[in-house]
Design a protein around this motif. Sequence first.
Motif, short mmCIF file in Angstrom:
data_model
loop_
_atom_site.label_atom_id
_atom_site.label_comp_id
_atom_site.label_asym_id
_atom_site.label_seq_id
_atom_site.Cartn_x
_atom_site.Cartn_y
_atom_site.Cartn_z
N UNK A 155 89.24 -31.60 46.48
CA UNK A 155 88.05 -31.18 47.23
C UNK A 155 87.67 -32.32 48.18
N UNK A 156 87.54 -31.98 49.45
CA UNK A 156 87.34 -33.02 50.47
C UNK A 156 86.19 -32.62 51.39
N UNK A 157 85.39 -33.64 51.79
CA UNK A 157 84.32 -33.40 52.74
C UNK A 157 83.00 -33.02 52.12
N UNK A 158 82.88 -33.09 50.79
CA UNK A 158 81.62 -32.78 50.12
C UNK A 158 80.79 -34.06 49.97
N UNK A 159 79.47 -33.95 49.86
CA UNK A 159 78.60 -35.14 49.76
C UNK A 159 78.61 -35.72 48.33
N UNK A 160 79.70 -36.35 47.97
CA UNK A 160 79.86 -36.94 46.64
C UNK A 160 79.92 -38.45 46.79
N UNK A 161 78.80 -39.10 46.55
CA UNK A 161 78.72 -40.54 46.83
C UNK A 161 78.33 -41.36 45.61
N UNK A 162 78.00 -40.69 44.49
CA UNK A 162 77.58 -41.39 43.28
C UNK A 162 78.42 -40.92 42.09
N UNK A 163 78.61 -41.82 41.15
CA UNK A 163 79.40 -41.48 39.97
C UNK A 163 78.79 -40.33 39.20
N UNK A 164 77.46 -40.26 39.17
CA UNK A 164 76.79 -39.18 38.42
C UNK A 164 77.15 -37.80 38.96
N UNK A 165 77.50 -37.71 40.24
CA UNK A 165 77.87 -36.43 40.82
C UNK A 165 79.14 -35.88 40.19
N UNK A 166 80.02 -36.77 39.75
CA UNK A 166 81.28 -36.34 39.15
C UNK A 166 81.04 -35.60 37.84
N UNK A 167 80.18 -36.13 36.99
CA UNK A 167 79.91 -35.46 35.71
C UNK A 167 79.27 -34.09 35.96
N UNK A 168 78.40 -33.98 36.94
CA UNK A 168 77.78 -32.70 37.26
C UNK A 168 78.84 -31.69 37.70
N UNK A 169 79.75 -32.12 38.54
CA UNK A 169 80.79 -31.23 39.03
C UNK A 169 81.71 -30.79 37.89
N UNK A 170 82.10 -31.72 37.04
CA UNK A 170 83.01 -31.39 35.95
C UNK A 170 82.36 -30.44 34.95
N UNK A 171 81.08 -30.62 34.68
CA UNK A 171 80.40 -29.70 33.78
C UNK A 171 80.26 -28.32 34.41
N UNK A 172 80.02 -28.26 35.71
CA UNK A 172 79.94 -26.98 36.40
C UNK A 172 81.29 -26.28 36.39
N UNK A 173 82.36 -27.06 36.55
CA UNK A 173 83.69 -26.51 36.57
C UNK A 173 84.13 -25.96 35.22
N UNK A 174 83.79 -26.68 34.16
CA UNK A 174 84.25 -26.30 32.82
C UNK A 174 83.26 -25.46 32.04
N UNK A 175 81.97 -25.55 32.40
CA UNK A 175 80.94 -24.88 31.63
C UNK A 175 80.66 -25.56 30.30
N UNK A 176 81.06 -26.83 30.17
CA UNK A 176 80.88 -27.56 28.91
C UNK A 176 80.53 -29.01 29.21
#
Length: 356
Positions: free
Chosen positions: A76-97
């Motif tokens: 995924x490229x070009x999204x406003x992902x600038x902080x480490x905390x954004x990664x955990x949010x994305x992964x939880x949204x992707x997995x639902x867990x």
Amino acid sequence: MRTRRSLPTRLGEGAARRRSFKVDAESLVCRGDPVTATSLPAVFVATRPDVRLAEWLGARRDAVHDLLHAQGAVLFRGFPLRRASALEQVMQASSGAEAESYDYRSTPRSRVEGRVYTSTDYPADQTIPQHSEQAYSRAFPRALGFLCLAPSRVGGATPIADNRRVLGRIPKPVRDRFERHGVLYVRNYGGPLDLGWREVFQVDERAAVEAYCAAEGIDVAWGADDRLRTRQVCQAVFAHPVTGEAVWFNQAHLFHVSALGAADRETLLATCGGEQQLPRQAYYGNGDPIPDAELEVVRAAIAAETVRFDWQAGDLLLVDNLLASHGREPFDGERRVVVCMTGAASWRPHAAGDEA
């Protein structure tokens, strides 16, 4: 520690029908041009700088997973992902867990925040060979998310390889031996050459180590000076729990002493006082040695399927840990890549005789 559940291990078990992926009519996100010479990874590009990836993924979880199961990895490229905390949010949204913690460690890694970790703390001048996360264990994450907060000036790519295609390149006699016996990993913890058991297991008490190992089928032997040796037989080939496809899924080529050059190998053996005292070593699951030549075949198969791309700031690489391996190139300059893991999976031997 991570909650584990058994998953299918026979081909075809739990297989799901794949659906085609449709991009939004409003074109907030579009399919991007390939970044490697192959279709791995699939690429999605935000067409506006304010598209929230966690929300976009959460609304399209099944379709994204279908694509991930087909391709093995999605960038995924070009999204406003600038902080480490954004990664955990994305992964939880992707997995639902909830994200997974990093237990039973093999390499040094630091917690950044929450359940987001540095991708590795290895020195910048070293190559990290291709591997699937925790494939040396019977318990491992299903998915990995790598977020590039700052690319390096030179090098520092995270190469990936399709584990299905790797398996297809391994000659049948070699594959059959690995699949029949599995891989026995022997680890000696502590000393100046490898991680101590407290860091590996993330506990301070021997009793906690013994409880974990009993649950995971790991043999434990305590020695002098607070040293620990473990032995565990794990999978060599695994069936993906959704697609049913067989994948090459182990770290024999990393744990085996042949991963070192000839001079480093002799030095390490002399320093440790022989093979039995090596920090880590791999055997066939029945205890037989794995010939160097067979592991060279494995390494060649992995190398033939490895592809790379250059990181850009804000890139997020979603990897199906069973379908695709990853590594790291040496680099110069600052490089900040963090990782988050989701989805606990596990393997169990079919019968006690498999561990003989």
